[in-house]
Design a protein around this motif. Sequence first.
Motif, PDB file in Angstrom:
ATOM      1  N   LYS A  73      34.363 -30.101 -14.503  1.00 44.35           N
ATOM      2  CA  LYS A  73      35.493 -30.791 -13.892  1.00 44.35           C
ATOM      3  C   LYS A  73      35.502 -30.548 -12.381  1.00 44.35           C
ATOM      4  N   PRO A  74      36.107 -31.443 -11.612  1.00 43.91           N
ATOM      5  CA  PRO A  74      36.330 -31.183 -10.181  1.00 43.91           C
ATOM      6  C   PRO A  74      37.139 -29.895 -10.016  1.00 43.91           C
ATOM      7  N   ILE A  75      36.906 -29.200  -8.912  1.00 42.32           N
ATOM      8  CA  ILE A  75      37.488 -27.871  -8.709  1.00 42.32           C
ATOM      9  C   ILE A  75      38.347 -27.848  -7.455  1.00 42.32           C
ATOM     10  N   LYS A  76      39.590 -27.372  -7.614  1.00 42.11           N
ATOM     11  CA  LYS A  76      40.453 -27.104  -6.470  1.00 42.11           C
ATOM     12  C   LYS A  76      40.540 -25.597  -6.259  1.00 42.11           C
ATOM     13  N   PHE A  77      40.661 -25.197  -4.990  1.00 42.84           N
ATOM     14  CA  PHE A  77      40.695 -23.785  -4.637  1.00 42.84           C
ATOM     15  C   PHE A  77      41.981 -23.434  -3.905  1.00 42.84           C
ATOM     16  N   GLN A  78      42.321 -22.145  -3.943  1.00 36.55           N
ATOM     17  CA  GLN A  78      43.456 -21.636  -3.180  1.00 36.55           C
ATOM     18  C   GLN A  78      43.013 -21.443  -1.742  1.00 36.55           C
ATOM     19  N   ALA A  79      43.611 -22.176  -0.821  1.00 34.39           N
ATOM     20  CA  ALA A  79      43.223 -22.070   0.585  1.00 34.39           C
ATOM     21  C   ALA A  79      43.595 -20.702   1.151  1.00 34.39           C
ATOM     22  N   LEU A  80      42.802 -20.235   2.099  1.00 32.34           N
ATOM     23  CA  LEU A  80      43.068 -18.996   2.811  1.00 32.34           C
ATOM     24  C   LEU A  80      43.712 -19.353   4.142  1.00 32.34           C
ATOM     25  N   LEU A  81      44.974 -18.986   4.324  1.00 33.42           N
ATOM     26  CA  LEU A  81      45.733 -19.350   5.515  1.00 33.42           C
ATOM     27  C   LEU A  81      45.631 -18.240   6.554  1.00 33.42           C
ATOM     28  N   LYS A  82      45.243 -18.609   7.777  1.00 32.30           N
ATOM     29  CA  LYS A  82      44.965 -17.635   8.829  1.00 32.30           C
ATOM     30  C   LYS A  82      45.956 -17.795   9.983  1.00 32.30           C
ATOM     31  N   ASN A  83      46.715 -16.723  10.257  1.00 32.10           N
ATOM     32  CA  ASN A  83      47.558 -16.701  11.457  1.00 32.10           C
ATOM     33  C   ASN A  83      46.671 -16.396  12.668  1.00 32.10           C
ATOM     34  N   THR A  84      46.832 -17.157  13.727  1.00 36.12           N
ATOM     35  CA  THR A  84      46.045 -16.939  14.936  1.00 36.12           C
ATOM     36  C   THR A  84      46.969 -16.963  16.145  1.00 36.12           C
ATOM     37  N   ILE A  85      46.493 -16.405  17.257  1.00 33.44           N
ATOM     38  CA  ILE A  85      47.346 -16.344  18.448  1.00 33.44           C
ATOM     39  C   ILE A  85      47.521 -17.718  19.089  1.00 33.44           C
ATOM     40  N   TRP A  86      46.681 -18.680  18.701  1.00 36.63           N
ATOM     41  CA  TRP A  86      46.765 -20.024  19.281  1.00 36.63           C
ATOM     42  C   TRP A  86      47.269 -21.070  18.276  1.00 36.63           C
ATOM     43  N   PRO A  92      44.955 -23.595  23.549  1.00 40.13           N
ATOM     44  CA  PRO A  92      43.503 -23.771  23.466  1.00 40.13           C
ATOM     45  C   PRO A  92      42.830 -22.600  22.748  1.00 40.13           C
ATOM     46  N   LEU A  93      41.789 -22.910  22.002  1.00 40.04           N
ATOM     47  CA  LEU A  93      40.924 -21.867  21.460  1.00 40.04           C
ATOM     48  C   LEU A  93      40.014 -21.372  22.578  1.00 40.04           C
ATOM     49  N   SER A  94      39.398 -20.235  22.375  1.00 39.84           N
ATOM     50  CA  SER A  94      38.511 -19.681  23.389  1.00 39.84           C
ATOM     51  C   SER A  94      37.350 -20.628  23.678  1.00 39.84           C
ATOM     52  N   ILE A  95      36.806 -20.525  24.890  1.00 37.56           N
ATOM     53  CA  ILE A  95      35.546 -21.198  25.208  1.00 37.56           C
ATOM     54  C   ILE A  95      34.450 -20.377  24.552  1.00 37.56           C
ATOM     55  N   TYR A 120      35.131 -17.041  27.224  1.00 34.10           N
ATOM     56  CA  TYR A 120      36.370 -16.875  27.981  1.00 34.10           C
ATOM     57  C   TYR A 120      37.538 -17.151  27.065  1.00 34.10           C
ATOM     58  N   ASP A 121      38.599 -16.324  27.150  1.00 33.05           N
ATOM     59  CA  ASP A 121      39.744 -16.469  26.246  1.00 33.05           C
ATOM     60  C   ASP A 121      41.055 -16.549  27.009  1.00 33.05           C
ATOM     61  N   ASN A 137      46.267  -6.115  23.577  1.00 34.03           N
ATOM     62  CA  ASN A 137      44.817  -6.019  23.740  1.00 34.03           C
ATOM     63  C   ASN A 137      44.187  -7.400  23.865  1.00 34.03           C
ATOM     64  N   ARG A 138      43.239  -7.528  24.754  1.00 36.92           N
ATOM     65  CA  ARG A 138      42.481  -8.766  24.866  1.00 36.92           C
ATOM     66  C   ARG A 138      41.398  -8.806  23.798  1.00 36.92           C
ATOM     67  N   ARG A 139      41.130 -10.025  23.307  1.00 35.68           N
ATOM     68  CA  ARG A 139      40.073 -10.167  22.312  1.00 35.68           C
ATOM     69  C   ARG A 139      38.706  -9.935  22.961  1.00 35.68           C
ATOM     70  N   GLU A 140      37.783  -9.451  22.152  1.00 38.99           N
ATOM     71  CA  GLU A 140      36.446  -9.144  22.641  1.00 38.99           C
ATOM     72  C   GLU A 140      35.728 -10.407  23.101  1.00 38.99           C
ATOM     73  N   LEU A 141      35.036 -10.306  24.235  1.00 38.24           N
ATOM     74  CA  LEU A 141      34.182 -11.386  24.712  1.00 38.24           C
ATOM     75  C   LEU A 141      32.719 -11.034  24.432  1.00 38.24           C
ATOM     76  N   HIS A 142      31.868 -12.067  24.427  1.00 31.14           N
ATOM     77  CA  HIS A 142      30.452 -11.879  24.087  1.00 31.14           C
ATOM     78  C   HIS A 142      29.605 -12.641  25.105  1.00 31.14           C
ATOM     79  N   VAL A 143      29.799 -12.306  26.365  1.00 35.29           N
ATOM     80  CA  VAL A 143      29.205 -13.062  27.459  1.00 35.29           C
ATOM     81  C   VAL A 143      27.684 -13.026  27.401  1.00 35.29           C
ATOM     82  N   GLU A 144      27.102 -11.867  27.139  1.00 33.93           N
ATOM     83  CA  GLU A 144      25.645 -11.742  27.122  1.00 33.93           C
ATOM     84  C   GLU A 144      25.038 -12.440  25.911  1.00 33.93           C
TER      85      GLU A 144
END
Length: 325
Positions: free
Chosen positions: A2-15, A95-98, A198-199, A208-215
């Motif tokens: 049968k077709p399958i429905k799932f329980q969505a995972l809801l995510k709180n975010t700062i944006w 906006p989400l981070s660049i 960039y965030d 606290n600022r979120r971690e950046l991954h510039v390199e």
Amino acid sequence: MKPIKFQALLKNTIWGGYDINEMKGLPQDAEPIGESWEISGVPDNETIEVEGDDKGATLPALIEKYGAELVGEENLRRYGTTFPLLIKFISAAEPLSIQVHPDDALAQKMGHPYGKTEMWYLVGTKPGAHLCSGFAHDYSAEAYEQGVEDGTLEAHLANHDTHPGDCFFIPAGRIHSIGAGNFLIEIQQSSNDTFRVYDFNRTDAAGNRRELHVEQAKVALNYKAEAEYRTHYTPTLNAPALMVSCPQFTTRLIQADRPMEVDYRTTDSFVILIAYEGAARLTDGAGHAFTLRPGESVLLPAANESLKFEPEDGKCFSCVETFII
């Protein structure tokens, strides 16, 4: 199966905004939901079946049990018991981070199986909404370092006004950011690898600022500019309209205002439908019937041969369809 429905995972975010809350009918006093992970096999973020014979089973457990009947012969050979896609709704009040995502080769150097190519389908936009996708002109690693250092990187990005129905394909390596006021469906490889460039100097509740991954981003980025970043397609009422076709996934837009049927006999893949407008009674090739409403998603097993759409209440039913070929 049968077709399958799932329980969505809801995510709180700062944006996060409230579009997902409204579409899913969440309580008015609920926290804003930035992301709803509709169908996921990402470790520690596996969605579970909400009804049926395997209620409570995770998506990976269902693949273990049903194999090719669920995902298709080629997908089982290619991905094993790893589900290859992650399906989301995204609601951005800010906006989400660049950011940029690695390709498969770079991800595997990090010890992860897959990179992250994705696409966006815009469900709703606020006045003045926009997003960035790609560089406005050819760039370089050296110019990138300078732009990060002196704060001018944003000036070199390609910005795009957004409207409902817009589609953007974001291959791994393309710099991007979802702007404020966008509500969209995201279809992506099953990966959570993101390199933030960039965030906007934001801080969390603890300051606290979120971690950046510039390199890491410098290595992942594709600095070549494209002439066009929007995905152009032709909406077709009562027939699937192709939007994106790539090795990682195929997506089509389905809009129906009368009964229609889609043939899946030659599709050696699961099929996912993500509904965002109207409601429809759906009946698969084996006669299993169910209703799909806005904010709901369903996984059709690869063994299914067809699907009939019957819009309800005389209104147009709209969904995004995705599979792998």
